[in-house]
Write an enzyme that holds these catalytic residues in place. Structure first.
Site, PDB file in Angstrom:
ATOM      1  N   THR A   1       3.385   3.728  15.861  1.00  0.00           N
ATOM      2  CA  THR A   1       3.092   2.490  15.122  1.00  0.00           C
ATOM      3  C   THR A   1       3.648   2.526  13.696  1.00  0.00           C
ATOM      4  O   THR A   1       3.223   1.747  12.851  1.00  0.00           O
ATOM      5  CB  THR A   1       1.575   2.192  15.099  1.00  0.00           C
ATOM      6  OG1 THR A   1       0.905   3.216  14.352  1.00  0.00           O
ATOM      7  CG2 THR A   1       0.981   2.136  16.484  1.00  0.00           C
TER       8      THR A   1
ATOM      9  N   GLU B   1       0.847  -1.192   0.000  1.00  0.00           N
ATOM     10  CA  GLU B   1       0.000   0.000   0.000  1.00  0.00           C
ATOM     11  C   GLU B   1       0.886   1.247   0.000  1.00  0.00           C
ATOM     12  O   GLU B   1       0.414   2.350   0.269  1.00  0.00           O
ATOM     13  CB  GLU B   1      -0.951  -0.007   1.185  1.00  0.00           C
ATOM     14  CG  GLU B   1      -0.281  -0.120   2.537  1.00  0.00           C
ATOM     15  CD  GLU B   1      -1.271  -0.074   3.682  1.00  0.00           C
ATOM     16  OE1 GLU B   1      -1.922   0.961   3.826  1.00  0.00           O
ATOM     17  OE2 GLU B   1      -1.381  -1.068   4.421  1.00  0.00           O
TER      18      GLU B   1
ATOM     19  N   ASN C   1       5.152  -1.495  12.397  1.00  0.00           N
ATOM     20  CA  ASN C   1       4.177  -1.978  11.421  1.00  0.00           C
ATOM     21  C   ASN C   1       4.807  -1.983  10.032  1.00  0.00           C
ATOM     22  O   ASN C   1       5.344  -0.966   9.583  1.00  0.00           O
ATOM     23  CB  ASN C   1       2.939  -1.072  11.432  1.00  0.00           C
ATOM     24  CG  ASN C   1       1.746  -1.698  10.708  1.00  0.00           C
ATOM     25  OD1 ASN C   1       1.858  -2.775  10.116  1.00  0.00           O
ATOM     26  ND2 ASN C   1       0.608  -1.031  10.761  1.00  0.00           N
TER      27      ASN C   1
ATOM     28  N   CYS D   1      -3.334  -3.558   4.548  1.00  0.00           N
ATOM     29  CA  CYS D   1      -2.430  -4.593   5.066  1.00  0.00           C
ATOM     30  C   CYS D   1      -2.819  -5.995   4.624  1.00  0.00           C
ATOM     31  O   CYS D   1      -2.141  -6.963   4.980  1.00  0.00           O
ATOM     32  CB  CYS D   1      -2.393  -4.545   6.585  1.00  0.00           C
ATOM     33  SG  CYS D   1      -1.781  -2.995   7.209  1.00  0.00           S
TER      34      CYS D   1
ATOM     35  N   HIS E   1      -1.988 -10.203  12.114  1.00  0.00           N
ATOM     36  CA  HIS E   1      -1.471  -8.949  11.572  1.00  0.00           C
ATOM     37  C   HIS E   1      -1.107  -8.080  12.776  1.00  0.00           C
ATOM     38  O   HIS E   1      -1.905  -7.942  13.715  1.00  0.00           O
ATOM     39  CB  HIS E   1      -2.527  -8.255  10.708  1.00  0.00           C
ATOM     40  CG  HIS E   1      -2.199  -6.817  10.447  1.00  0.00           C
ATOM     41  ND1 HIS E   1      -1.007  -6.433   9.889  1.00  0.00           N
ATOM     42  CD2 HIS E   1      -2.887  -5.673  10.703  1.00  0.00           C
ATOM     43  CE1 HIS E   1      -0.966  -5.118   9.806  1.00  0.00           C
ATOM     44  NE2 HIS E   1      -2.093  -4.624  10.294  1.00  0.00           N
TER      45      HIS E   1
HETATM   46  P1  HMG Z   1      -3.538   6.455  21.515  1.00  0.00           P
HETATM   47  O1  HMG Z   1      -4.769   7.253  21.630  1.00  0.00           O
HETATM   48  O2  HMG Z   1      -2.248   7.188  21.482  1.00  0.00           O
HETATM   49  O3  HMG Z   1      -3.373   5.414  22.678  1.00  0.00           O
HETATM   50  O4  HMG Z   1      -3.686   5.566  20.201  1.00  0.00           O
HETATM   51  P2  HMG Z   1      -4.377   5.008  23.865  1.00  0.00           P
HETATM   52  O5  HMG Z   1      -4.661   6.182  24.712  1.00  0.00           O
HETATM   53  O6  HMG Z   1      -5.513   4.223  23.270  1.00  0.00           O
HETATM   54  O7  HMG Z   1      -3.424   4.037  24.678  1.00  0.00           O
HETATM   55  C1  HMG Z   1      -2.907   2.855  24.108  1.00  0.00           C
HETATM   56  C2  HMG Z   1      -2.738   1.854  25.234  1.00  0.00           C
HETATM   57  O8  HMG Z   1      -1.704   2.278  26.104  1.00  0.00           O
HETATM   58  C3  HMG Z   1      -3.974   1.679  26.110  1.00  0.00           C
HETATM   59  O9  HMG Z   1      -4.067   0.296  26.423  1.00  0.00           O
HETATM   60  C4  HMG Z   1      -3.646   2.479  27.354  1.00  0.00           C
HETATM   61  O10 HMG Z   1      -4.324   2.036  28.521  1.00  0.00           O
HETATM   62  C5  HMG Z   1      -2.153   2.200  27.444  1.00  0.00           C
HETATM   63  P3  HMG Z   1      -5.409  -0.535  26.037  1.00  0.00           P
HETATM   64  O11 HMG Z   1      -6.511   0.083  26.782  1.00  0.00           O
HETATM   65  O12 HMG Z   1      -5.570  -0.330  24.541  1.00  0.00           O
HETATM   66  O13 HMG Z   1      -5.077  -1.940  26.408  1.00  0.00           O
HETATM   67  N1  HMG Z   1      -1.426   3.178  28.255  1.00  0.00           N
HETATM   68  C6  HMG Z   1      -0.435   2.860  29.111  1.00  0.00           C
HETATM   69  N2  HMG Z   1       0.087   1.675  29.455  1.00  0.00           N
HETATM   70  C7  HMG Z   1       1.123   1.676  30.363  1.00  0.00           C
HETATM   71  N3  HMG Z   1       1.590   2.806  30.932  1.00  0.00           N
HETATM   72  C8  HMG Z   1       1.074   4.014  30.627  1.00  0.00           C
HETATM   73  C9  HMG Z   1       0.022   4.070  29.673  1.00  0.00           C
HETATM   74  N4  HMG Z   1      -0.712   5.081  29.134  1.00  0.00           N
HETATM   75  C10 HMG Z   1      -1.583   4.528  28.267  1.00  0.00           C
HETATM   76  N5  HMG Z   1       1.563   5.112  31.191  1.00  0.00           N
HETATM   77  C11 HMG Z   1      -3.403   3.905  18.519  1.00  0.00           C
HETATM   78  C12 HMG Z   1      -3.158   4.277  19.984  1.00  0.00           C
HETATM   79  C13 HMG Z   1      -2.873   2.495  18.288  1.00  0.00           C
HETATM   80  C14 HMG Z   1      -4.893   3.933  18.236  1.00  0.00           C
HETATM   81  C15 HMG Z   1      -2.651   4.929  17.624  1.00  0.00           C
HETATM   82  O14 HMG Z   1      -1.275   4.732  17.760  1.00  0.00           O
HETATM   83  C16 HMG Z   1      -3.025   4.838  16.144  1.00  0.00           C
HETATM   84  O15 HMG Z   1      -3.929   5.519  15.685  1.00  0.00           O
HETATM   85  N6  HMG Z   1      -2.294   3.979  15.351  1.00  0.00           N
HETATM   86  C17 HMG Z   1      -2.595   3.818  13.920  1.00  0.00           C
HETATM   87  C18 HMG Z   1      -3.801   2.959  13.660  1.00  0.00           C
HETATM   88  C19 HMG Z   1      -3.612   1.499  14.061  1.00  0.00           C
HETATM   89  O16 HMG Z   1      -2.516   1.012  14.199  1.00  0.00           O
HETATM   90  N7  HMG Z   1      -4.730   0.756  14.181  1.00  0.00           N
HETATM   91  C20 HMG Z   1      -4.678  -0.661  14.481  1.00  0.00           C
HETATM   92  C21 HMG Z   1      -5.872  -1.431  13.950  1.00  0.00           C
HETATM   93  S1  HMG Z   1      -6.156  -1.149  12.211  1.00  0.00           S
HETATM   94  C22 HMG Z   1      -4.936  -2.105  11.421  1.00  0.00           C
HETATM   95  O17 HMG Z   1      -4.335  -2.946  12.015  1.00  0.00           O
HETATM   96  C23 HMG Z   1      -4.637  -1.793   9.986  1.00  0.00           C
HETATM   97  C24 HMG Z   1      -3.385  -1.006   9.745  1.00  0.00           C
HETATM   98  O18 HMG Z   1      -2.246  -1.818   9.915  1.00  0.00           O
HETATM   99  C25 HMG Z   1      -3.402  -0.352   8.350  1.00  0.00           C
HETATM  100  C26 HMG Z   1      -3.662  -1.220   7.134  1.00  0.00           C
HETATM  101  O19 HMG Z   1      -4.478  -2.121   7.105  1.00  0.00           O
HETATM  102  O20 HMG Z   1      -3.090  -0.866   6.108  1.00  0.00           O
HETATM  103  C27 HMG Z   1      -3.235   0.142  10.723  1.00  0.00           C
END
Ligand code: HMG
Length: 437
Positions: free
Chosen positions: A160, A87, A288, A119, A241
């Protein structure tokens, strides 16, 4: 119905390996720089390091580099297709497979194509390869899943990001895994993650995307287990994945919850969780790689089993400074389990592929006899351990100096070329110039 019956030819992954850039960023450093508790990145998200591509690397150079170790096993009379799942394509029209085909000096008598569905593209390519070989016995297909995940400096997705490519040779009588004919695929138009053609960084509805991933896993798993009359106990391991290493774990746990009735034993739960840790070791250090992430997880699962179990053979299996022949030190790296028995031929591995947008597929593959002897485990670990660590400002500079998404001419940097076998030298008059070094 699985293709394990006597009359169906065995088709699958004959060899599998990966390439990743020779520079990386520590997620602890990134968290500190962004004013975030490092535990959020290393524990909450589950990432320790992130591969950072110098601007002479793109999916063409990474894809060619990944395929290079497969060249001794490619028979130019048998190779019939080169399929690149990506992609992060470098052209909206021309297939990146053609550039890779030239860099690798492959036979002209092949079909070169590129496939795209976020992906999921690598899995689409693998399934096309499997189907082709089933109908053309004796043929080989080179499948490359290559991507550079870019969200942007200071974005929630930054932690990521990642870059790399997986190359797989698909053939009859494979030496690593037979792909079974049992997959279940689901498609649904969802706006969780996308990248308009005019920009180099992805757009994501982060939390929504994680919810869709889990929902799609539960949906395809439920249909798969019903259609194939099986449950989690039938799997030695399940690979996911991995956009970040916590993601697959969330889906696995959701699957356990939905199947918490009679069918799920505590042994199975422990085993799948322990094997999951093995499957995340490389992604934790690379990030990733979109289409290749599932297959990087598969390589990690197999390599970490190899590191634990090959040290008493005559072969020098464990030559890495980080994984020694002492099984406790290999097993302890990043909480890898101590109590796992060796993976055996005949055991089934589940694979969950998810591409935003979205397409999800669950299928299985079966280990074949002597699969360990076809791996590239030591080379993989060596390439990771030999990378150069960047500071956050060096990473930002590299991120901002990537080849432009515009018609202007471009000359790539001479820095950080060690280990790279192929480079994008320049873009002149809107034409890309690659070469081997
Ligand atoms: P965010 O808002 O920065 O993170 O986004 P958060 O606030 O949701 O926190 C993440 C985790 O860290 C949480 O754990 C928190 O509790 C924890 P969870 O509740 O999820 O188990 N946390 C802590 N832990 C320990 N100590 C601390 C602490 N503070 C918080 N102090 C997000 C995170 C992954 C959403 C963001 O990085 C993002 O948007 N990433 C890009 C999208 C993505 O990867 N999506 C995944 C699913 S879609 C997919 O897999 C397809 C993809 O690969 C693309 C494709 O297909 O081409 C993305």
């Amino acid at each position: 119905m699985s293709n394990t019956s006597k009359n169906t030819p065995k088709v699958g992954i004959d060899r599998i390996t990966f390439a990743t850039p020779n520079c990386y960023l520590s997620m602890k450093d990134l968290a500190i720089e962004r004013g975030i508790d490092p535990n959020k990145f290393t524990v909450g998200i589950g990432q320790s390091q992130q591969a950072v591509p110098p601007n002479h690397q793109d999916i063409v150079t990474l894809g060619a580099q990944a395929a290079l170790p497969l060249m001794p096993y490619i028979d130019s009379n048998r190779l019939k297709m080169v399929i690149v799942g990506t992609e992060s394509g470098v052209d909206a029209s021309k297939s990146s497979a053609l550039y890779i085909h030239k860099l690798l000096n492959l036979s002209s008598w092949v079909r070169c194509v590129e496939v795209k569905e976020a992906c999921y593209g690598g899995t689409a390519a693998l399934m096309m390869a499997r189907d082709y070989v089933l109908t053309h016995p004796g043929a080989q297909v080179l499948v490359i899943a290559a991507d550079i995940a870019r969200y942007g400096v200071g974005t929630p997705g930054e932690v990521t990001q990642g870059a790399g490519a997986v190359a797989m040779l698909v053939s009859e009588n494979p030496r690593v895994l037979q792909i079974n004919n049992d997959s279940v695929v689901k498609s649904a138009e969802i706006q969780d993650f996308w990248r308009p053609v005019y920009q180099s960084t992805a757009l994501a509805r982060g939390k929504f995307s994680t919810e869709q991933y889990i929902r799609m896993f539960c949906d395809v798993w439920q249909k798969y287990s019903a259609e194939n009359d099986c449950n989690f106990n039938d799997f030695e391991a399940i690979c996911f994945h991995l956009p970040y290493t916590k993601m697959g774990l969330k889906a696995l746990q959701a699957g356990f919850e939905a199947n918490s009735g009679a069918s799920l034993t505590s042994d199975t739960r422990e085993r799948l969780l322990a094997r999951y840790q093995d499957s995340t070791q490389y992604s934790r250090r690379i990030g990733n790689i979109y289409t290749g992430s599932l297959y990087l997880g598969l390589i990690s699962l197999l390599d970490y089993d190899y590191f634990r179990n090959s040290c008493d053979s005559s072969e020098p299996a464990c030559d890495s400074p980080e994984v020694s022949c002492d099984s406790s030190s290999a097993a302890n790296s990043n909480e890898s389990p101590l109590h796992l028995s060796p993976l055996l031929p005949g055991q089934k591995i589940g694979l969950f592929s998810y591409g935003s947008g979205a397409v999800a597929e669950f299928f299985s593959a079966t280990l074949v006899p002597d699969w360990r002897s076809a791996l590239f485990s030591n080379q993989h670990l060596k390439s990771l351990n030999n990378r150069t660590q960047l500071s956050v400002s060096q990473y930002e500079e590299m991120f901002n100096s990537a080849a432009p998404y515009s018609p202007q001419d471009f000359v790539s940097s001479q820095k950080n070329r060690s280990g790279a076998r192929f480079v994008l030298d320049s873009i002149k008059s809107q034409e890309r110039n690659y070469r081997s070094i």
